[in-house]
Motif scaffolding. Structure first.
Motif, mmCIF file in Angstrom:
data_model
loop_
_atom_site.group_PDB
_atom_site.id
_atom_site.type_symbol
_atom_site.label_atom_id
_atom_site.label_comp_id
_atom_site.label_asym_id
_atom_site.label_seq_id
_atom_site.Cartn_x
_atom_site.Cartn_y
_atom_site.Cartn_z
ATOM 1 N N THR A 238 0.828 -1.206 0.000
ATOM 2 C CA THR A 238 0.000 0.000 0.000
ATOM 3 C C THR A 238 0.860 1.253 0.000
ATOM 4 O O THR A 238 0.585 2.209 -0.731
ATOM 5 C CB THR A 238 -0.942 0.003 1.207
ATOM 6 O OG1 THR A 238 -1.771 -1.159 1.160
ATOM 7 C CG2 THR A 238 -1.818 1.238 1.205
ATOM 8 N N LEU A 239 1.921 1.257 0.798
ATOM 9 C CA LEU A 239 2.819 2.409 0.823
ATOM 10 C C LEU A 239 3.465 2.636 -0.540
ATOM 11 O O LEU A 239 3.573 3.775 -1.003
ATOM 12 C CB LEU A 239 3.896 2.217 1.891
ATOM 13 C CG LEU A 239 3.423 2.181 3.346
ATOM 14 C CD1 LEU A 239 4.605 1.966 4.276
ATOM 15 C CD2 LEU A 239 2.682 3.457 3.720
ATOM 16 N N VAL A 240 3.890 1.570 -1.176
ATOM 17 C CA VAL A 240 4.482 1.688 -2.512
ATOM 18 C C VAL A 240 3.443 2.225 -3.494
ATOM 19 O O VAL A 240 3.735 3.086 -4.336
ATOM 20 C CB VAL A 240 5.045 0.337 -2.979
ATOM 21 C CG1 VAL A 240 5.478 0.409 -4.444
ATOM 22 C CG2 VAL A 240 6.223 -0.083 -2.107
ATOM 23 N N GLY A 241 2.222 1.749 -3.369
ATOM 24 C CA GLY A 241 1.149 2.229 -4.236
ATOM 25 C C GLY A 241 0.846 3.699 -4.056
ATOM 26 O O GLY A 241 0.356 4.364 -4.974
ATOM 27 N N GLN A 242 1.163 4.232 -2.878
ATOM 28 C CA GLN A 242 0.952 5.650 -2.610
ATOM 29 C C GLN A 242 2.148 6.507 -3.021
ATOM 30 O O GLN A 242 2.139 7.716 -2.830
ATOM 31 C CB GLN A 242 0.667 5.853 -1.114
ATOM 32 C CG GLN A 242 -0.645 5.240 -0.666
ATOM 33 C CD GLN A 242 -0.811 5.263 0.842
ATOM 34 O OE1 GLN A 242 0.117 5.571 1.589
ATOM 35 N NE2 GLN A 242 -1.992 4.928 1.304
ATOM 36 N N ALA A 246 10.231 1.483 -2.762
ATOM 37 C CA ALA A 246 10.162 0.143 -2.174
ATOM 38 C C ALA A 246 11.079 0.024 -0.965
ATOM 39 O O ALA A 246 10.726 -0.595 0.049
ATOM 40 C CB ALA A 246 10.516 -0.911 -3.222
ATOM 41 N N ALA A 247 12.266 0.634 -1.032
ATOM 42 C CA ALA A 247 13.216 0.550 0.073
ATOM 43 C C ALA A 247 12.695 1.279 1.304
ATOM 44 O O ALA A 247 12.846 0.792 2.438
ATOM 45 C CB ALA A 247 14.563 1.119 -0.352
ATOM 46 N N MET A 248 12.081 2.441 1.128
ATOM 47 C CA MET A 248 11.571 3.182 2.270
ATOM 48 C C MET A 248 10.315 2.523 2.836
ATOM 49 O O MET A 248 10.101 2.528 4.061
ATOM 50 C CB MET A 248 11.290 4.623 1.875
ATOM 51 C CG MET A 248 12.545 5.430 1.591
ATOM 52 S SD MET A 248 13.617 5.602 3.042
ATOM 53 C CE MET A 248 12.716 6.843 3.968
ATOM 54 N N ALA A 249 9.493 1.939 1.983
ATOM 55 C CA ALA A 249 8.320 1.214 2.473
ATOM 56 C C ALA A 249 8.744 0.022 3.316
ATOM 57 O O ALA A 249 8.171 -0.260 4.372
ATOM 58 C CB ALA A 249 7.454 0.762 1.305
ATOM 59 N N SER A 298 -6.341 12.988 2.779
ATOM 60 C CA SER A 298 -5.732 11.672 2.940
ATOM 61 C C SER A 298 -6.688 10.537 2.611
ATOM 62 O O SER A 298 -6.461 9.397 2.962
ATOM 63 C CB SER A 298 -5.225 11.500 4.377
ATOM 64 O OG SER A 298 -6.288 11.635 5.292
ATOM 65 N N SER A 299 -7.773 10.839 1.901
ATOM 66 C CA SER A 299 -8.785 9.816 1.645
ATOM 67 C C SER A 299 -8.280 8.691 0.760
ATOM 68 O O SER A 299 -8.880 7.621 0.706
ATOM 69 C CB SER A 299 -10.021 10.446 0.999
ATOM 70 O OG SER A 299 -9.669 11.056 -0.229
ATOM 71 N N SER A 300 -7.158 8.912 0.056
ATOM 72 C CA SER A 300 -6.591 7.860 -0.769
ATOM 73 C C SER A 300 -5.772 6.849 0.037
ATOM 74 O O SER A 300 -5.325 5.845 -0.505
ATOM 75 C CB SER A 300 -5.694 8.451 -1.852
ATOM 76 O OG SER A 300 -4.594 9.123 -1.271
ATOM 77 N N ARG A 301 -5.575 7.109 1.330
ATOM 78 C CA ARG A 301 -4.770 6.216 2.162
ATOM 79 C C ARG A 301 -5.638 5.037 2.603
ATOM 80 O O ARG A 301 -6.059 4.941 3.741
ATOM 81 C CB ARG A 301 -4.218 6.965 3.373
ATOM 82 C CG ARG A 301 -3.248 8.069 3.013
ATOM 83 C CD ARG A 301 -2.742 8.749 4.260
ATOM 84 N NE ARG A 301 -1.811 9.814 3.953
ATOM 85 C CZ ARG A 301 -0.506 9.656 3.801
ATOM 86 N NH1 ARG A 301 0.024 8.458 3.934
ATOM 87 N NH2 ARG A 301 0.255 10.680 3.550
ATOM 88 N N ARG A 302 -5.902 4.113 1.722
ATOM 89 C CA ARG A 302 -6.759 2.982 1.992
ATOM 90 C C ARG A 302 -5.950 1.698 2.035
ATOM 91 O O ARG A 302 -5.114 1.467 1.180
ATOM 92 C CB ARG A 302 -7.857 2.840 0.928
ATOM 93 C CG ARG A 302 -8.772 4.060 0.792
ATOM 94 C CD ARG A 302 -9.678 3.872 -0.418
ATOM 95 N NE ARG A 302 -10.491 5.067 -0.650
ATOM 96 C CZ ARG A 302 -11.710 5.241 -0.174
ATOM 97 N NH1 ARG A 302 -12.255 4.328 0.594
ATOM 98 N NH2 ARG A 302 -12.385 6.332 -0.455
ATOM 99 N N PHE A 303 -6.237 0.880 3.014
ATOM 100 C CA PHE A 303 -5.582 -0.410 3.117
ATOM 101 C C PHE A 303 -6.560 -1.544 2.828
ATOM 102 O O PHE A 303 -6.169 -2.701 2.840
ATOM 103 C CB PHE A 303 -4.976 -0.579 4.523
ATOM 104 C CG PHE A 303 -3.797 0.314 4.751
ATOM 105 C CD1 PHE A 303 -2.518 -0.111 4.441
ATOM 106 C CD2 PHE A 303 -3.966 1.584 5.257
ATOM 107 C CE1 PHE A 303 -1.432 0.717 4.645
ATOM 108 C CE2 PHE A 303 -2.877 2.420 5.468
ATOM 109 C CZ PHE A 303 -1.609 1.971 5.154
ATOM 110 N N SER A 304 -7.820 -1.225 2.619
ATOM 111 C CA SER A 304 -8.805 -2.278 2.399
ATOM 112 C C SER A 304 -8.862 -2.655 0.933
ATOM 113 O O SER A 304 -8.308 -1.986 0.079
ATOM 114 C CB SER A 304 -10.172 -1.800 2.862
ATOM 115 O OG SER A 304 -10.585 -0.653 2.145
#
Length: 304
Positions: A238-242, A246-249, A298-304
């Motif tokens: 999810t972090l990478v998608g945002q 990849a290394a920081m995620a 921040s509405s794009s911060r979805r994990f579902s």
């Protein structure tokens, strides 16, 4: 003269305001001066640029006695060492060569003595070692989670009533309000008596589980909020998608995994490490009034 880095950030702006209130002479390093509070600009010196830039740091440190050091972590950095240690090298070069700076107060992480790498926390501790290696008097304010980190979940709290994270739901962990961190930093920056190098853990007034955090939010917001633990792989993806590298995620995920394994519990809780702001009070005073406006962003911060 006291130099303040990240003066428009969450902690830096509060440090700046406290120093000005104390009538301390302040110089800031800032990329965009227009983001500085207009009523403070006439009270301070301004050096425009990044504190990763050797020329900017050299100019800002001239005739200064103390520095507030905070690295603005780049989510797209090639890795945590680049984000923390390499970013700090120019400042350390300046501290070694003829600077008048005698004291540095830095924002760092808990975890000294943890038995394995812990991502962002490990890199932050390596930054501390680099600064200490210059011989400057140093106080590393070592942090658990900030209460303000909850704003990262504002979108899912508002839209779904859920906080998603890979942290164990029933694990009690310390959390601290940034206003309390800023108060300690400002006090140390204005105190010219301390010497040597040490860590100053700031743990807030209580340890809370994510389940307890969700229950407190439910009461304060007047709407149901629950916590859902998710697999670390899903969190990282999810972090990478945002847009995070990849290394920081992976470094973020490794830090949270280390918290599950005791990273934030290496320092025993004692009165010398407590700070005054309780999480429930912070939610009422800070989070609840800002939730709707922050959630839109921040509405794009979805994990579902």
């Amino acid at each position: 003269m006291i130099v303040v880095t990240t003066p428009t950030g969450t902690i830096g702006r509060q440090v700046l305001a406290r120093l000005v209130d104390r009538r301390a002479p302040v110089r800031v390093i800032v990329r965009d001066p227009s983001r500085l509070p207009a009523h403070l600009v006439r009270e301070i010196d301004v050096v425009v640029g990044s504190h990763r830039d050797p020329a900017v740091v050299a100019r800002a440190f001239t005739d200064a006695q103390a520095v507030f050091w905070l690295v603005p972590v780049d989510p797209r950095a090639t890795g945590p060492t680049s984000a923390f240690v390499d970013f700090t090298r120019p400042a350390c070069a300046a501290l070694r060569h003829g600077t008048t700076v005698r004291r540095v107060v830095g924002i760092s992480a808990l975890g000294r003595g943890f038995s394995r790498p812990a991502g962002l926390a490990t890199a932050s501790l390596a930054m501390d070692d680099l600064i200490a290696g210059t011989g400057v008097a140093y106080r590393a304010l070592t942090m658990p989670a900030f209460m303000e980190n909850l704003f990262m979940h504002a979108g899912t709290i508002r839209e779904q009533g859920v906080i998603y994270s890979p942290v164990t739901a029933d694990l009690p962990l310390p959390t601290v309000a940034t206003r309390d961190v800023a108060a300690v930093a400002a006090r140390l920056l204005c105190d010219g008596a301390w010497t040597g190098q040490d860590a100053v853990p700031l743990l807030g007034p209580e340890d809370l589980t994510f389940d307890e955090i969700a229950r407190i939010l439910t009461g304060v917001l007047g709407r149901p909020v629950r916590y859902q633990r998710i697999p670390v792989e899903r969190y990282t993806a999810t972090l990478v998608g945002q847009g995070m590298s990849a290394a920081m995620a992976r470094a973020m995920a490794d830090m949270l995994t280390a918290k599950n394994d005791g990273l934030d519990q290496l320092v025993g809780r004692g009165p010398e490490h407590a700070t005054p702001t309780a999480f429930r009070d912070w939610c009422r005073q800070v989070f609840a009034p800002a939730l709707d406006s922050v959630a839109v962003e921040s509405s794009s911060r979805r994990f579902s």
